[in-house]
Design a protein around this motif. Structure first.
Motif, PDB file in Angstrom:
ATOM      1  N   LEU A  55       0.827  -1.204   0.000  1.00  0.00           N
ATOM      2  CA  LEU A  55       0.000   0.000   0.000  1.00  0.00           C
ATOM      3  C   LEU A  55       0.866   1.260   0.000  1.00  0.00           C
ATOM      4  CD1 LEU A  55      -2.891   1.118   0.129  1.00  0.00           C
ATOM      5  CD2 LEU A  55      -2.686   1.034   2.611  1.00  0.00           C
ATOM      6  N   GLY A  56       1.949   1.241   0.772  1.00  0.00           N
ATOM      7  CA  GLY A  56       2.869   2.375   0.790  1.00  0.00           C
ATOM      8  C   GLY A  56       3.523   2.603  -0.562  1.00  0.00           C
ATOM      9  N   ALA A  57       3.897   1.507  -1.233  1.00  0.00           N
ATOM     10  CA  ALA A  57       4.514   1.632  -2.559  1.00  0.00           C
ATOM     11  C   ALA A  57       3.521   2.206  -3.569  1.00  0.00           C
ATOM     12  CB  ALA A  57       5.028   0.276  -3.027  1.00  0.00           C
ATOM     13  N   ILE A  58       2.298   1.727  -3.524  1.00  0.00           N
ATOM     14  CA  ILE A  58       1.282   2.213  -4.466  1.00  0.00           C
ATOM     15  C   ILE A  58       0.938   3.677  -4.187  1.00  0.00           C
ATOM     16  CG2 ILE A  58      -1.131   1.955  -5.154  1.00  0.00           C
ATOM     17  CD1 ILE A  58      -0.720  -1.094  -4.731  1.00  0.00           C
ATOM     18  N   ALA A  59       0.721   4.009  -2.915  1.00  0.00           N
ATOM     19  CA  ALA A  59       0.387   5.391  -2.561  1.00  0.00           C
ATOM     20  C   ALA A  59       1.544   6.332  -2.885  1.00  0.00           C
ATOM     21  CB  ALA A  59       0.028   5.484  -1.076  1.00  0.00           C
ATOM     22  N   GLY A  60       2.766   5.903  -2.582  1.00  0.00           N
ATOM     23  CA  GLY A  60       3.929   6.728  -2.888  1.00  0.00           C
ATOM     24  C   GLY A  60       4.116   6.934  -4.379  1.00  0.00           C
ATOM     25  N   PHE A  61       3.926   5.864  -5.143  1.00  0.00           N
ATOM     26  CA  PHE A  61       4.075   5.977  -6.591  1.00  0.00           C
ATOM     27  C   PHE A  61       3.016   6.917  -7.172  1.00  0.00           C
ATOM     28  CE2 PHE A  61       3.530   4.720 -10.991  1.00  0.00           C
ATOM     29  CZ  PHE A  61       4.842   4.714 -11.435  1.00  0.00           C
ATOM     30  N   ALA A  62       1.782   6.749  -6.712  1.00  0.00           N
ATOM     31  CA  ALA A  62       0.698   7.602  -7.225  1.00  0.00           C
ATOM     32  C   ALA A  62       0.927   9.068  -6.853  1.00  0.00           C
ATOM     33  CB  ALA A  62      -0.643   7.118  -6.681  1.00  0.00           C
ATOM     34  N   ALA A  63       1.297   9.313  -5.608  1.00  0.00           N
ATOM     35  CA  ALA A  63       1.538  10.701  -5.190  1.00  0.00           C
ATOM     36  C   ALA A  63       2.726  11.302  -5.926  1.00  0.00           C
ATOM     37  CB  ALA A  63       1.780  10.759  -3.683  1.00  0.00           C
TER      38      ALA A  63
END
Length: 121
Positions: free
Chosen positions: A65-73
């Protein structure tokens, strides 16, 4: 002045967004640990497999979730999605280790067992 001048970029908003994402994910991690507190109590041999699966899903899911949220942001803010994903994943992994070590230390030396998981000293 024939050269084009750039306006200085203010990175304060980006830093606050990264901090906000980190704090939200950390709060979610602590809430998930508290919600699964009963899983960490050892009662039989079969419980160990279930406990390991729950903790794998919890920790792996948070890192994903952190990787996905970080990538999106990162892609949305400045196009540096991989850098933001790496930043959040590393910060979350360090936080996870710190939380586990601190809870173990509190359980074994101060008698505060059961804050985020049950420990056997």
């Amino acid at each position: 002045m024939t050269t084009m001048e750039r306006e200085p970029r203010h990175s304060g908003g980006r830093a606050w967004l990264a901090l906000l994402l980190f704090l939200l994910l950390t709060a979610g991690y602590l809430a998930a640990l508290r919600a699964t507190l009963g899983v960490s109590e050892v009662q039989s041999d079969r419980d160990a497999a279930v406990r390991d699966q729950v903790y794998l899903a919890l920790h792996g899911g948070l890192l994903l979730l952190g990787a996905i949220a970080g990538f999106a942001a990162g892609r949305w803010i400045n196009g540096l999605g991989l850098a933001w994903a790496t930043l959040l994943v590393v910060a979350l992994a360090v936080t996870m280790v710190a939380v586990q070590l601190a809870s173990f230390e509190l359980a074994c030396s101060a008698g505060q067992n059961g804050l985020v998981r049950h420990w056997h000293c």
